[in-house]
Design a protein around this motif. Structure first.
Motif, PDB file in Angstrom:
ATOM      1  N   ILE A  23      49.126  51.147  32.085  1.00 37.48           N
ATOM      2  CA  ILE A  23      48.232  51.994  32.885  1.00 37.48           C
ATOM      3  C   ILE A  23      47.293  51.110  33.708  1.00 37.48           C
ATOM      4  N   LEU A  24      46.715  50.093  33.053  1.00 35.04           N
ATOM      5  CA  LEU A  24      45.748  49.224  33.728  1.00 35.04           C
ATOM      6  C   LEU A  24      46.398  48.412  34.843  1.00 35.04           C
ATOM      7  N   GLN A  25      47.617  47.978  34.586  1.00 35.27           N
ATOM      8  CA  GLN A  25      48.288  47.130  35.567  1.00 35.27           C
ATOM      9  C   GLN A  25      48.847  47.936  36.737  1.00 35.27           C
ATOM     10  N   GLU A  26      49.458  49.072  36.446  1.00 37.53           N
ATOM     11  CA  GLU A  26      50.197  49.769  37.506  1.00 37.53           C
ATOM     12  C   GLU A  26      49.440  50.941  38.138  1.00 37.53           C
ATOM     13  N   ILE A  27      48.639  51.643  37.345  1.00 35.42           N
ATOM     14  CA  ILE A  27      47.873  52.755  37.918  1.00 35.42           C
ATOM     15  C   ILE A  27      46.492  52.263  38.345  1.00 35.42           C
ATOM     16  N   GLY A  28      45.902  51.417  37.529  1.00 41.46           N
ATOM     17  CA  GLY A  28      44.606  50.839  37.865  1.00 41.46           C
ATOM     18  C   GLY A  28      43.435  51.745  37.525  1.00 41.46           C
ATOM     19  N   LYS A  41      37.286  40.674  41.730  1.00 43.78           N
ATOM     20  CA  LYS A  41      37.913  39.831  42.765  1.00 43.78           C
ATOM     21  C   LYS A  41      37.760  38.361  42.399  1.00 43.78           C
ATOM     22  N   LYS A  42      36.534  38.020  42.005  1.00 42.30           N
ATOM     23  CA  LYS A  42      36.253  36.622  41.660  1.00 42.30           C
ATOM     24  C   LYS A  42      37.158  36.157  40.518  1.00 42.30           C
ATOM     25  N   HIS A  43      37.520  37.086  39.658  1.00 38.68           N
ATOM     26  CA  HIS A  43      38.390  36.724  38.538  1.00 38.68           C
ATOM     27  C   HIS A  43      39.864  36.911  38.881  1.00 38.68           C
ATOM     28  N   GLY A  44      40.145  37.026  40.172  1.00 38.93           N
ATOM     29  CA  GLY A  44      41.536  37.001  40.625  1.00 38.93           C
ATOM     30  C   GLY A  44      42.334  38.264  40.345  1.00 38.93           C
ATOM     31  N   GLN A  45      41.626  39.401  40.154  1.00 41.75           N
ATOM     32  CA  GLN A  45      42.371  40.632  39.904  1.00 41.75           C
ATOM     33  C   GLN A  45      42.682  41.328  41.217  1.00 41.75           C
ATOM     34  N   ARG A  46      43.808  42.055  41.240  1.00 39.35           N
ATOM     35  CA  ARG A  46      44.204  42.759  42.452  1.00 39.35           C
ATOM     36  C   ARG A  46      43.280  43.960  42.674  1.00 39.35           C
ATOM     37  N   VAL A  47      42.716  44.029  43.866  1.00 39.34           N
ATOM     38  CA  VAL A  47      41.794  45.127  44.193  1.00 39.34           C
ATOM     39  C   VAL A  47      42.248  45.805  45.478  1.00 39.34           C
ATOM     40  N   GLU A  48      42.334  47.127  45.437  1.00 42.47           N
ATOM     41  CA  GLU A  48      42.605  47.875  46.675  1.00 42.47           C
ATOM     42  C   GLU A  48      41.505  48.904  46.839  1.00 42.47           C
ATOM     43  N   GLY A  49      40.655  48.700  47.816  1.00 46.14           N
ATOM     44  CA  GLY A  49      39.493  49.578  47.971  1.00 46.14           C
ATOM     45  C   GLY A  49      38.623  49.444  46.741  1.00 46.14           C
ATOM     46  N   HIS A  50      38.451  50.559  45.999  1.00 41.98           N
ATOM     47  CA  HIS A  50      37.671  50.480  44.776  1.00 41.98           C
ATOM     48  C   HIS A  50      38.543  50.508  43.528  1.00 41.98           C
ATOM     49  N   ARG A  51      39.854  50.436  43.763  1.00 46.41           N
ATOM     50  CA  ARG A  51      40.741  50.474  42.598  1.00 46.41           C
ATOM     51  C   ARG A  51      41.138  49.062  42.169  1.00 46.41           C
ATOM     52  N   VAL A  52      41.019  48.842  40.881  1.00 46.88           N
ATOM     53  CA  VAL A  52      41.310  47.521  40.339  1.00 46.88           C
ATOM     54  C   VAL A  52      42.532  47.600  39.449  1.00 46.88           C
ATOM     55  N   ASP A  55      45.551  42.592  35.186  1.00 46.42           N
ATOM     56  CA  ASP A  55      46.661  41.863  34.601  1.00 46.42           C
ATOM     57  C   ASP A  55      46.577  41.914  33.069  1.00 46.42           C
ATOM     58  N   PRO A  56      47.667  42.254  32.388  1.00 38.57           N
ATOM     59  CA  PRO A  56      47.632  42.422  30.927  1.00 38.57           C
ATOM     60  C   PRO A  56      47.128  41.193  30.162  1.00 38.57           C
ATOM     61  N   ASP A  57      47.597  39.995  30.559  1.00 37.64           N
ATOM     62  CA  ASP A  57      47.138  38.791  29.847  1.00 37.64           C
ATOM     63  C   ASP A  57      45.643  38.578  30.048  1.00 37.64           C
ATOM     64  N   PHE A  58      45.212  38.846  31.268  1.00 40.84           N
ATOM     65  CA  PHE A  58      43.793  38.698  31.592  1.00 40.84           C
ATOM     66  C   PHE A  58      42.955  39.619  30.706  1.00 40.84           C
ATOM     67  N   VAL A  59      43.384  40.865  30.584  1.00 40.77           N
ATOM     68  CA  VAL A  59      42.660  41.827  29.746  1.00 40.77           C
ATOM     69  C   VAL A  59      42.592  41.329  28.308  1.00 40.77           C
ATOM     70  N   GLU A  60      43.738  40.922  27.790  1.00 40.93           N
ATOM     71  CA  GLU A  60      43.764  40.457  26.389  1.00 40.93           C
ATOM     72  C   GLU A  60      42.850  39.254  26.187  1.00 40.93           C
ATOM     73  N   ASN A  61      42.875  38.318  27.150  1.00 39.02           N
ATOM     74  CA  ASN A  61      42.030  37.130  27.033  1.00 39.02           C
ATOM     75  C   ASN A  61      40.551  37.476  27.083  1.00 39.02           C
ATOM     76  N   MET A  62      40.209  38.392  27.952  1.00 39.70           N
ATOM     77  CA  MET A  62      38.804  38.761  28.108  1.00 39.70           C
ATOM     78  C   MET A  62      38.291  39.493  26.874  1.00 39.70           C
ATOM     79  N   VAL A  63      39.081  40.424  26.374  1.00 37.80           N
ATOM     80  CA  VAL A  63      38.669  41.205  25.208  1.00 37.80           C
ATOM     81  C   VAL A  63      38.487  40.282  23.996  1.00 37.80           C
ATOM     82  N   GLU A  64      39.333  39.277  23.936  1.00 38.94           N
ATOM     83  CA  GLU A  64      39.271  38.230  22.913  1.00 38.94           C
ATOM     84  C   GLU A  64      37.881  37.578  22.830  1.00 38.94           C
TER      85      GLU A  64
END
Ligand code: B12
Lengths: 476, 215
Positions: A23-28, A41-52, A55-64
């Motif tokens: 959901i996070l990766q494809e729907i945003g 953006k600074k953390h290299g995530q794909r942003v379109e307008g206000h939708r972010v 990336d799954p690995d990024f999420v897991e690393n951050m939550v860690e």
């Protein structure tokens, strides 16, 4: 503490986790607040307008990076609380605009009610903190409500409390006021003392106000609950697995943002998901589905290594009746025995968060006491507790009422009801009071006998000066 | 009777929006009487759903999907109906502009109110969430609505309902519209305090209120 039980298998956890990441990766997720977009953006995530799109690995690393537990500091260190692990924290209901009276009356909540509920929580041995927004004090201008509410917690009790999250400015005020109480912003950065609630806007959005609050707390290193309320069937899918996937995605997105802003900021995984009543459209919280969402959330929080918020004395009833009792017991018991650490709404709530009730508060306080006793489980540590000797002394056919062992142990082993009636029929029928009526007498007695713990006059002066200054600025 | 009317009725009862549009387009393309299509098709269908709702057999998704299908199909017929084609005339029970007030994004209750009003035969213009007084009034003016209905779920945004009434006063438009309000923390007393024309606690009561105000 008792071992916690699971409601999901490892395989189910994995399936839902994967669903959420997809959901996070494809729907945003939509973040309306520009500063939050910049962070992603600074953390290299794909942003379109206000939708972010995360990336799954990024999420897991951050939550860690979020800590498994943290200490919340009270002005009286005896009331410091560890949030996480085996610990459980109870507090009053949050956010209700109405007060329902014992006789069935309904009225707008006021600042006087606010003070009363803080005092009741301060007096209760089962409430570990005094909560936040214990009612919505509708008689105070909303520009300065957050200041008045914080003051009530500071002055009426020395337990931990929650701060405002409604916009950057109000959040910042709450944090600075708490800093005044504790001796500076650097002191509370080191020793967190204020926690707030940040809610997603289901489905898949975070709004400006909440994000402003989130950024203020993250910057100041203060903990926050990141919660999602999926109303299964209306703001989310009608299947439990679908609603849970959605909730999980939203909470993970929020936690990710906090860790991007300030790595290691304490966060609590929050769940308020429940179901929509399909005949009225209203939220319904006193039910087995809610209990399952909360228990599953506790398990997810363990899976991600963060503390969990959920549950409470939750009911759809409008008065303190049997429904209020059985629904609240189910939801508090489920939360507490499956590993929730932070229980907002433990006491006082009626009608799906719409109202607080003094009588309900006392009923829930009793339920909380019962559940806390249950959680203590069996003590088998000593010979004394195993009681072989006393069983030998009494032998076959005797009784234990006159044994020293009995007199010594029953007080700590037995839960002593404060509200429940255990008299004989004749004893009870002298007044024939039902729970609602007894609860009314009880809270009046507790309030009459409560003396708030003293606050150092020098600190009090500073706190009041801060509030006065900010009130003037805000009401300009 | 043209069998298409029965098909339209079924499409509404099933809450099948695509089919409702398809059938409405067929009505237009084949020059079938649009007033009859509305009366014997769309309205028959929504009445059936409404009756099932009242008796407790239908649930929200049933009513809301039926209302959506009705609205979508009626939009297709709007032009021919306005042109006065067909036997007799079809008129909705009244136009209502509905929205959630400024600063507030809660919309579930508002959507339910909209669906039930639609199924009761009103023409509802839903302007969405977080809407200023100006936006309500501009829409009402544009479509010629009689009722402005404002939802608020927060004690902090209730005052936007008051602002709406004051705005109408200031524009000397107060007599032109009936203002009704609702949403969790609001009350009959609040409605009276701000000078609204009505308040309702539930969506069902909102329908009764609108019937009364326009009746
Ligand atoms: C779901 C929900 C949300 C969702 C909304 C999703 C959505 N798409 O709508 C989310 C998570 C986004 C949300 C956000 C917030 N919420 Co909220 N939310 C709720 C909740 C749980 C249910 C609301 C709901 O949909 N009820 C079901 C519908 C069917 O009921 P209803 O709206 O009342 O509508 C019925 C009637 O009122 C009437 N009606 C409604 N509108 C109208 C209009 C007219 C003209 C008429 C005649 C009748 C009418 O008919 C409807 C059907 O019968 C309520 C608590 C509750 N139990 O109501 C809190 C609640 C309303 N939220 C609250 C708060 C504080 C917030 C937040 C500030 C953050 C937070 N702390 O949760 C933000 C504010 C965002 C914003 N700027 O608006 C508080 C409000 C307290 C207060 N001060 O008034 C409540 C009471 C919860 C609480 N105790 O804290 N929330």
């Amino acid at each position: 503490m008792l071992p916690k039980f699971d409601v999901l298998t490892d395989e189910q956890i994995n399936k839902i986790h994967k669903n959420s990441l997809k959901i996070l990766q494809e729907i945003g997720v939509e973040f309306s607040y520009d500063p939050a977009i910049e962070v992603f953006k600074k953390h290299g995530q794909r942003v379109e307008g206000h939708r972010v799109f995360l990336d799954p690995d990024f999420v897991e690393n951050m939550v860690e990076k979020a800590p498994a537990q943290f200490t919340l500091h009270a002005r009286n260190p005896e009331h410091n609380l560890v949030c996480g692990g085996e610990n459980i924290i109870y507090m009053p209901g949050y956010g209700a605009p109405f007060v329902y009276d014992a006789d069935g009356g309904k009225r707008d909540a006021t600042m006087a009610d606010y003070d009363n509920f803080v005092k009741l929580a301060g007096a209760s041995k089962n409430m570990h903190m005094t909560g936040g927004t214990v009612v919505e004090p509708t008689d105070v201008e909303d520009e300065i409500r957050h200041l008045k509410m914080a003051y009530s917690h500071i002055i009426n009790s020395d337990k931990c409390f929650m701060g405002s999250s409604s916009g950057y400015e109000h959040a910042r005020d709450s944090i600075e006021l708490t800093a005044v109480l504790h001796g500076g912003l650097d002191v509370i950065k080191e020793k967190p003392a204020l926690i707030c609630l940040v809610n997603s806007v289901t489905p898949l959005k975070y709004d400006d106000r909440m994000l402003g609050g989130l950024m203020a707390y993250a910057e100041a290193g203060q903990p926050m609950v990141i919660a999602s309320l999926v109303m299964a069937g209306s703001t989310g899918p009608a299947t439990l697995a679908g609603a849970m996937s959605l909730q999980n995605a939203e909470v993970l997105a929020g936690i990710t943002l906090t860790q991007c802003i300030n790595s290691g900021t304490p966060v609590v995984y929050g769940c308020t998901s429940a179901v929509t009543d399909m005949s009225t459209g209203s939220l319904s919280i006193g039910n087995p589905e809610n209990a399952l969402f909360v228990s599953a959330s506790a398990q997810f929080a363990r899976f991600y290594g963060v503390p969990c918020r959920g549950g409470g004395g939750l009911t759809d009833a409008k008065t303190v009746d049997a429904q209020a009792g059985y629904e609240s017991m189910m939801t508090l018991f489920a939360a507490s025995t499956t590993g929730v650490n932070f229980v907002m709404h433990t006491a006082g709530i009626l009608q799906y968060y719409m109202a607080m009730s003094y009588e309900k508060f006392m009923v829930d306080d009793e339920i909380a006491g019962m559940v806390l006793r249950y959680l203590k489980g069996f003590d088998t540590e000593s010979d004394e507790k195993m009681a072989y000797d006393v069983i030998e002394t009494v032998g076959p056919g005797g009784h234990f009422l006159t044994q020293k062992h009995t007199r010594k142990n029953f007080k700590t082993e037995f839960f002593r009801p404060a509200l429940s009636d255990r008299q004989s029929f004749d004893g009870w029928s002298k007044d024939s009071l039902d729970t609602n009526q007894r609860a009314k007498l009880k809270w009046q007695e507790v309030l009459a006998n409560y003396t708030p713990p003293e606050l150092d006059p020098a600190v009090k002066e500073k706190v009041e000066a801060f509030i006065e200054k900010r009130s003037k600025e805000l009401l300009k | 009777m043209n069998p298409i009317f029965e098909e339209i009725k079924d499409a509404i009862v099933d809450g099948d929006e695509d089919l409702a549009i398809e059938l409405a387009e067929k009505v237009v393309a084949e020059g079938i009487d649009p007033v009859q299509a509305v009366q014997l098709g769309f309205i028959k269908g929504i009445e059936e759903v409404g009756a099932a709702w009242t008796s407790g057999e239908a649930f929200l998704p049933d009513v809301m999907m039926a209302a959506d299908a009705m609205k979508a199909g009626m939009d297709v017929l709007e032009e021919v109906l306005a042109a006065g084609e067909g036997e007799g005339a079809y008129e909705d029970k009244g136009k209502i502009v509905l929205g959630t007030v400024e600063g507030d994004i809660h919309d579930i209750g508002k959507n339910i109110v909209g669906a039930l009003l639609t199924s009761a035969g009103f023409k509802v213009y839903d302007i969405g969430i977080d809407q200023k007084a100006e936006d309500f009034v501009a829409k009402a003016d544009e479509v010629g609505a009689k009722i402005i209905a404002a939802s608020s779920l927060l004690t902090t945004t209730m005052k936007s309902q008051k602002v709406l009434v004051e705005y109408l006063d200031a524009q000397s438009l107060r007599d032109k519209y009936k203002v009704i309000i609702g949403g969790g923390p609001t009350s009959a007393k609040w409605g009276e305090d701000i000078g609204a024309d009505g308040w309702a606690e539930t969506a069902d009561e909102a329908v009764e209120l609108c019937k009364k105000l326009l009746g």
